[in-house]
Design a protein around this motif. Structure first.
Motif, PDB file in Angstrom:
ATOM      1  N   TYR A 134       0.746  -1.206  -0.044  1.00 16.17           N
ATOM      2  CA  TYR A 134      -0.188   0.035   0.084  1.00 16.17           C
ATOM      3  C   TYR A 134       0.806   1.243   0.014  1.00 16.17           C
ATOM      4  O   TYR A 134       1.900   1.379   0.661  1.00 16.17           O
ATOM      5  CB  TYR A 134      -0.829  -0.012   1.165  1.00 16.17           C
ATOM      6  CG  TYR A 134      -1.833  -1.095   0.992  1.00 16.17           C
ATOM      7  CD1 TYR A 134      -3.105  -0.661   0.457  1.00 16.17           C
ATOM      8  CD2 TYR A 134      -1.792  -2.532   1.692  1.00 16.17           C
ATOM      9  CE1 TYR A 134      -4.436  -1.497   0.525  1.00 16.17           C
ATOM     10  CE2 TYR A 134      -2.790  -3.286   1.299  1.00 16.17           C
ATOM     11  CZ  TYR A 134      -4.071  -2.909   0.802  1.00 16.17           C
ATOM     12  OH  TYR A 134      -5.024  -3.791   0.614  1.00 16.17           O
ATOM     13  N   THR A 135       0.468   2.236  -0.927  1.00 18.15           N
ATOM     14  CA  THR A 135       1.365   3.386  -0.948  1.00 18.15           C
ATOM     15  C   THR A 135       0.339   4.523  -0.190  1.00 18.15           C
ATOM     16  O   THR A 135      -0.758   4.487  -0.386  1.00 18.15           O
ATOM     17  CB  THR A 135       1.427   3.866  -2.338  1.00 18.15           C
ATOM     18  OG1 THR A 135       2.322   2.862  -2.801  1.00 18.15           O
ATOM     19  CG2 THR A 135       2.208   5.375  -2.313  1.00 18.15           C
ATOM     20  N   VAL A 136       0.984   5.187   0.835  1.00 18.91           N
ATOM     21  CA  VAL A 136       0.450   6.354   1.678  1.00 18.91           C
ATOM     22  C   VAL A 136       0.893   7.506   1.076  1.00 18.91           C
ATOM     23  O   VAL A 136       2.128   7.702   1.054  1.00 18.91           O
ATOM     24  CB  VAL A 136       0.499   6.123   3.231  1.00 18.91           C
ATOM     25  CG1 VAL A 136      -0.284   7.241   3.868  1.00 18.91           C
ATOM     26  CG2 VAL A 136       0.358   4.723   3.389  1.00 18.91           C
ATOM     27  N   SER A 137       0.057   8.601   0.640  1.00 18.33           N
ATOM     28  CA  SER A 137       0.446   9.728   0.206  1.00 18.33           C
ATOM     29  C   SER A 137      -0.115  10.608   1.183  1.00 18.33           C
ATOM     30  O   SER A 137      -1.154  10.906   1.517  1.00 18.33           O
ATOM     31  CB  SER A 137      -0.058  10.207  -1.237  1.00 18.33           C
ATOM     32  OG  SER A 137       0.134  11.315  -1.733  1.00 18.33           O
ATOM     33  N   CYS A 138       0.984  11.528   1.734  1.00 17.10           N
ATOM     34  CA  CYS A 138       0.950  12.565   2.684  1.00 17.10           C
ATOM     35  C   CYS A 138       1.319  13.962   2.036  1.00 17.10           C
ATOM     36  O   CYS A 138       2.425  14.116   1.786  1.00 17.10           O
ATOM     37  CB  CYS A 138       1.534  12.253   3.964  1.00 17.10           C
ATOM     38  SG  CYS A 138       1.273  10.643   4.718  1.00 17.10           S
ATOM     39  N   VAL A 154       3.804   0.830   2.730  1.00 14.95           N
ATOM     40  CA  VAL A 154       3.422  -0.020   3.981  1.00 14.95           C
ATOM     41  C   VAL A 154       3.074  -1.539   3.285  1.00 14.95           C
ATOM     42  O   VAL A 154       2.306  -1.666   2.405  1.00 14.95           O
ATOM     43  CB  VAL A 154       2.565   0.559   4.987  1.00 14.95           C
ATOM     44  CG1 VAL A 154       3.293   2.018   5.489  1.00 14.95           C
ATOM     45  CG2 VAL A 154       1.426   0.990   4.417  1.00 14.95           C
ATOM     46  N   PRO A 155       3.274  -2.649   4.330  1.00 18.79           N
ATOM     47  CA  PRO A 155       2.963  -4.051   3.943  1.00 18.79           C
ATOM     48  C   PRO A 155       1.366  -4.177   3.679  1.00 18.79           C
ATOM     49  O   PRO A 155       0.710  -5.057   2.941  1.00 18.79           O
ATOM     50  CB  PRO A 155       3.490  -4.897   4.569  1.00 18.79           C
ATOM     51  CG  PRO A 155       3.624  -3.749   6.017  1.00 18.79           C
ATOM     52  CD  PRO A 155       3.994  -2.495   5.399  1.00 18.79           C
ATOM     53  N   THR A 156       0.520  -3.343   4.804  1.00 21.12           N
ATOM     54  CA  THR A 156      -0.908  -3.888   4.899  1.00 21.12           C
ATOM     55  C   THR A 156      -1.742  -2.526   4.843  1.00 21.12           C
ATOM     56  O   THR A 156      -1.472  -1.416   5.240  1.00 21.12           O
ATOM     57  CB  THR A 156      -1.012  -4.494   6.534  1.00 21.12           C
ATOM     58  OG1 THR A 156      -0.855  -3.508   7.162  1.00 21.12           O
ATOM     59  CG2 THR A 156      -0.030  -5.642   6.798  1.00 21.12           C
ATOM     60  N   GLU A 157      -3.062  -2.899   4.432  1.00 22.97           N
ATOM     61  CA  GLU A 157      -4.205  -1.630   4.767  1.00 22.97           C
ATOM     62  C   GLU A 157      -4.126  -1.086   5.917  1.00 22.97           C
ATOM     63  O   GLU A 157      -4.421  -0.207   6.022  1.00 22.97           O
ATOM     64  CB  GLU A 157      -5.447  -2.146   3.963  1.00 22.97           C
ATOM     65  CG  GLU A 157      -6.492  -1.189   3.970  1.00 22.97           C
ATOM     66  CD  GLU A 157      -7.805  -1.581   3.326  1.00 22.97           C
ATOM     67  OE1 GLU A 157      -8.540  -0.947   2.551  1.00 22.97           O
ATOM     68  OE2 GLU A 157      -8.016  -2.966   2.980  1.00 22.97           O
ATOM     69  N   LYS A 158      -4.255  -2.242   6.828  1.00 16.25           N
ATOM     70  CA  LYS A 158      -4.359  -1.528   8.224  1.00 16.25           C
ATOM     71  C   LYS A 158      -3.069  -0.471   8.448  1.00 16.25           C
ATOM     72  O   LYS A 158      -3.493   0.523   9.234  1.00 16.25           O
ATOM     73  CB  LYS A 158      -4.111  -2.777   9.272  1.00 16.25           C
ATOM     74  CG  LYS A 158      -4.355  -2.312  10.783  1.00 16.25           C
ATOM     75  CD  LYS A 158      -5.717  -2.090  11.132  1.00 16.25           C
ATOM     76  CE  LYS A 158      -5.535  -1.766  12.659  1.00 16.25           C
ATOM     77  NZ  LYS A 158      -6.454  -0.916  13.173  1.00 16.25           N
ATOM     78  N   THR A 162      -3.771   3.361   9.522  1.00 18.50           N
ATOM     79  CA  THR A 162      -3.187   4.135  10.468  1.00 18.50           C
ATOM     80  C   THR A 162      -2.288   5.176  10.229  1.00 18.50           C
ATOM     81  O   THR A 162      -2.325   6.371  10.892  1.00 18.50           O
ATOM     82  CB  THR A 162      -2.203   3.125  11.438  1.00 18.50           C
ATOM     83  OG1 THR A 162      -3.385   1.923  11.754  1.00 18.50           O
ATOM     84  CG2 THR A 162      -1.798   3.613  12.847  1.00 18.50           C
ATOM     85  N   LEU A 163      -1.388   5.156   9.346  1.00 19.43           N
ATOM     86  CA  LEU A 163      -0.475   6.167   8.854  1.00 19.43           C
ATOM     87  C   LEU A 163      -1.253   7.359   8.350  1.00 19.43           C
ATOM     88  O   LEU A 163      -0.967   8.551   8.676  1.00 19.43           O
ATOM     89  CB  LEU A 163       0.173   5.726   7.882  1.00 19.43           C
ATOM     90  CG  LEU A 163       1.681   6.457   7.687  1.00 19.43           C
ATOM     91  CD1 LEU A 163       2.793   5.466   7.062  1.00 19.43           C
ATOM     92  CD2 LEU A 163       1.543   7.565   6.630  1.00 19.43           C
ATOM     93  N   ALA A 164      -2.296   7.258   7.620  1.00 11.29           N
ATOM     94  CA  ALA A 164      -3.187   8.160   7.053  1.00 11.29           C
ATOM     95  C   ALA A 164      -3.828   8.953   8.029  1.00 11.29           C
ATOM     96  O   ALA A 164      -3.897  10.096   8.182  1.00 11.29           O
ATOM     97  CB  ALA A 164      -3.990   7.871   5.987  1.00 11.29           C
ATOM     98  N   GLU A 165      -4.342   8.156   8.987  1.00 11.64           N
ATOM     99  CA  GLU A 165      -4.918   8.920  10.235  1.00 11.64           C
ATOM    100  C   GLU A 165      -4.109   9.798  11.119  1.00 11.64           C
ATOM    101  O   GLU A 165      -4.523  10.839  11.517  1.00 11.64           O
ATOM    102  CB  GLU A 165      -5.933   7.696  11.088  1.00 11.64           C
ATOM    103  CG  GLU A 165      -7.190   7.261  10.395  1.00 11.64           C
ATOM    104  CD  GLU A 165      -7.662   5.940  11.080  1.00 11.64           C
ATOM    105  OE1 GLU A 165      -7.235   5.615  12.056  1.00 11.64           O
ATOM    106  OE2 GLU A 165      -8.441   5.339  10.604  1.00 11.64           O
ATOM    107  N   ASN A 166      -2.845   9.381  11.406  1.00 11.37           N
ATOM    108  CA  ASN A 166      -2.001  10.018  12.163  1.00 11.37           C
ATOM    109  C   ASN A 166      -1.379  11.115  11.581  1.00 11.37           C
ATOM    110  O   ASN A 166      -0.946  11.885  12.228  1.00 11.37           O
ATOM    111  CB  ASN A 166      -1.112   8.931  12.592  1.00 11.37           C
ATOM    112  CG  ASN A 166      -1.401   8.090  13.754  1.00 11.37           C
ATOM    113  OD1 ASN A 166      -2.434   8.007  14.218  1.00 11.37           O
ATOM    114  ND2 ASN A 166      -0.692   6.840  13.890  1.00 11.37           N
TER     115      ASN A 166
END
Length: 183
Positions: A134-138, A154-158, A162-166
């Motif tokens: 999963y790629t998280v774009s911030c 990151v390896p998982t959707e969870k 979490t990263l997106a929320e934080n």
């Protein structure tokens, strides 16, 4: 109950209160230098007793369909901004918004602008990449300027969730740390 400035005494130029609500939304979007979320627009319109929730959602959808506003979705949050057509429409009908309503909107924005700007400026979204991670774009934006933008794998959707929320809570710390390290 409807806002007292919306009762009676309306200009003959406006056919309906729905048109006035659209002008109020266009006016508000023009007064801020960031896209507003659905909840921010809803809070303004309901706190000032301009309209009811479901009617407002219909109006927003109508404004999208007619090209007066556009949307962008990040991490399940819809952000609204005015289009060129919306700006021209408001310019033409700006005089139809009473000075009292303009004052109400200005007062509301003064009271809530910091939290609204903060909420709209920190954006995090994630998607599944080709390699099945999963790629998280911030990002953090100020107006039309991007202050920081990064993508993390990151390896998982969870973990992505979490990263997106934080990001919203920690983005200022991250930005400050990066600036301190690099400058």
């Amino acid at each position: 109950m409807q806002h007292p400035n919306l009762r009676g005494g309306r200009s003959p130029m406006l056919d309906t209160t729905t048109t006035l609500y659209k002008l109020i939304i266009l006016y508000t979007l023009g007064k801020v230098n960031f896209p507003m979320t659905n909840s921010q627009i809803t809070n303004l319109m309901l706190s000032e007793d301009y309209t009811r929730y479901f009617q407002l959602q219909e109006i927003l959808q109508n404004m999208i369909d007619s090209g007066l506003i556009k949307t962008e979705v990040h991490n399940h949050t819809t952000y609204y901004s005015r289009t060129e057509k919306g700006a021209k429409t408001l310019e033409y009908f700006k005089g139809e918004i009473s000075p009292e309503i303009r004052r109400d909107i200005s007062n509301y924005l003064v009271l809530h602008s910091y939290e609204m700007r903060s909420e709209s400026s920190c954006i995090a979204d994630y998607y599944r990449s080709a390699d099945m991670d999963y790629t998280v774009s911030c990002s953090v934006r100020e107006g039309n300027t991007t202050l920081i933008e990064m993508k993390l794998s990151v390896p998982t959707e969870k973990a992505a969730q979490t990263l997106a929320e934080n990001w919203k809570a920690k983005s200022q710390e991250v930005y400050a740390a990066v600036m301190k390290l690099l400058v």
